[in-house]
Design an enzyme around this catalytic site. Sequence first.
Site, PDB file in Angstrom:
ATOM      1  N   HIS A  81       0.837  -1.198   0.000  1.00 29.83           N
ATOM      2  CA  HIS A  81       0.000   0.000   0.000  1.00 29.83           C
ATOM      3  C   HIS A  81       0.875   1.254   0.000  1.00 29.83           C
ATOM      4  O   HIS A  81       0.446   2.316  -0.463  1.00 29.83           O
ATOM      5  CB  HIS A  81      -0.899   0.044   1.241  1.00 29.83           C
ATOM      6  CG  HIS A  81      -1.967  -1.008   1.257  1.00 29.83           C
ATOM      7  ND1 HIS A  81      -1.755  -2.271   1.742  1.00 29.83           N
ATOM      8  CD2 HIS A  81      -3.256  -0.967   0.843  1.00 29.83           C
ATOM      9  CE1 HIS A  81      -2.873  -2.971   1.640  1.00 29.83           C
ATOM     10  NE2 HIS A  81      -3.794  -2.205   1.090  1.00 29.83           N
ATOM     11  N   ASP A 109      -4.888  -6.172  -7.552  1.00 26.62           N
ATOM     12  CA  ASP A 109      -5.030  -5.490  -6.275  1.00 26.62           C
ATOM     13  C   ASP A 109      -5.282  -4.022  -6.603  1.00 26.62           C
ATOM     14  O   ASP A 109      -5.111  -3.579  -7.741  1.00 26.62           O
ATOM     15  CB  ASP A 109      -3.759  -5.668  -5.439  1.00 26.62           C
ATOM     16  CG  ASP A 109      -4.028  -5.553  -3.936  1.00 26.62           C
ATOM     17  OD1 ASP A 109      -5.120  -5.064  -3.563  1.00 26.62           O
ATOM     18  OD2 ASP A 109      -3.161  -5.929  -3.136  1.00 26.62           O
TER      19      ASP A 109
END
Length: 474
Positions: free
Chosen positions: A187, A259
């Site tokens: 992230h 993702d």
Amino acid sequence: MENHHDDQALRSLARAVLMPGFIGTTLPGWVAEELEAGLGSLCIYGGNIQDTGQLAALMSQIRQASPGAILALDEEGGDVTRLHYRDGSNQPGNAVLGRMDDPQLTRASARAIAREMRSYGFNLNLAPDADVNTNAQNPVIGVRSFGISPRKVAMHTAAFTVGLQGEMVAACAKHFPGHGDTSTDSHLSLPVVAVDPFTLAERELAPFTAAIQTGIAAIMTSHIMVPALDAENPATFSSAILGDLLRDELGFTGVIVTDALDMAGASAETGIPVAAVRALRAGADLLCLGTDMEREDYEQVVNAILHAVREGTLDPQRLRDAAARNTALATHYRVQDRACEPCELVTGDWSQAFETSAEVAGWISDPAEVQLVQVDTDSNMAVGHVPWGLSSVASTAAPEDLRPGAKVLLAARALSETHAVHTLAAQLRQAGHRVLVVNFGWPAPGADITTYGASPVLARTVMEMLQIPAEQKC
């Protein structure tokens, strides 16, 4: 593309491969318009959910706009939950299920999740997490994994898949080709898995192979570098990883989902539109664009895809193939009307999964008054801000408000050598309190009880084990 008809056909294909999120707890007008025009998928996040009534109304509105869309949710159970973002998951989570090592229990947990998802109209779960958590310092996987044994993770990944898909919710194993041996969070940055091809095949790939053999509908890519497979491109953008390995070598024929492309590991340097085109070119079918999208952000992605096809850098057949796979998934897992089902608890003695120290027995037998303290700990972005630990099931006290002589149950998670809980525990013991440290997470030094997860289910189990009354929530 030379005429308006071709332009509209191309735009329809672009819509069919996109899975945006949106801002707020009501459906934005632009999202409704895109759904009606053929947007293939939508992902709901914690910030989109206020309560059960609001979610039911939102999902009904979405389904009216597009009865055949893929509606996705990140509902792993345990620490990562969206349906229970406001109150904490009613499931134990992968690490506990792996510790229990009962595939029937894992299937039951997945079935319960699927039934609740279907009752709202979801048909794709971005789960299970199939990563083998071999790095104890992994900041983003940890208790989301079924464990450190490839065999065990493979077995429970398959069981979870069967549980979901038996209830007609498509499963999506993640994060291919394996995010378990990383020390950074994709992230926030671009992790590297520096393993040799043999280790990768025997360890990281084993759960994904099991999932494919089980007939899993989808597999999610990871924004990680695996130099043994591709020295230049992260997995999400690697045709060697998505094409040569996943499609050709492992024989996966389902939907490849990215993702979230708003993650730093995917788009920090290029932006989401460029990342979207790169992912499609590499072989991805369904592009998870991430949270908090506005119409302008979404249109930039659509336009980037159209531009790439027109200039010849994206094969239109690649776009058609991706759209066809997504349509096939949506058709197979098409949602039928179903009444909302009550919260379903999977029963098990979760304390069997815990690790405990010799201090626990003495603490239980001490007749002193019990007080609970929880040390705030930031979670990773996959978990978000979900109620966890003792404070999710009972009232906790500030350290300065503890009564003299009370025995203290001190909760924390994401323990490390420098975690604040260690200093606080020492201070409380020096002040005369008998202290037990509960680590609601992956094992780390300094804990008396390690639960392998932070959901309210496990917090209640801790309190029952220690003979402390707890509020019941579901």
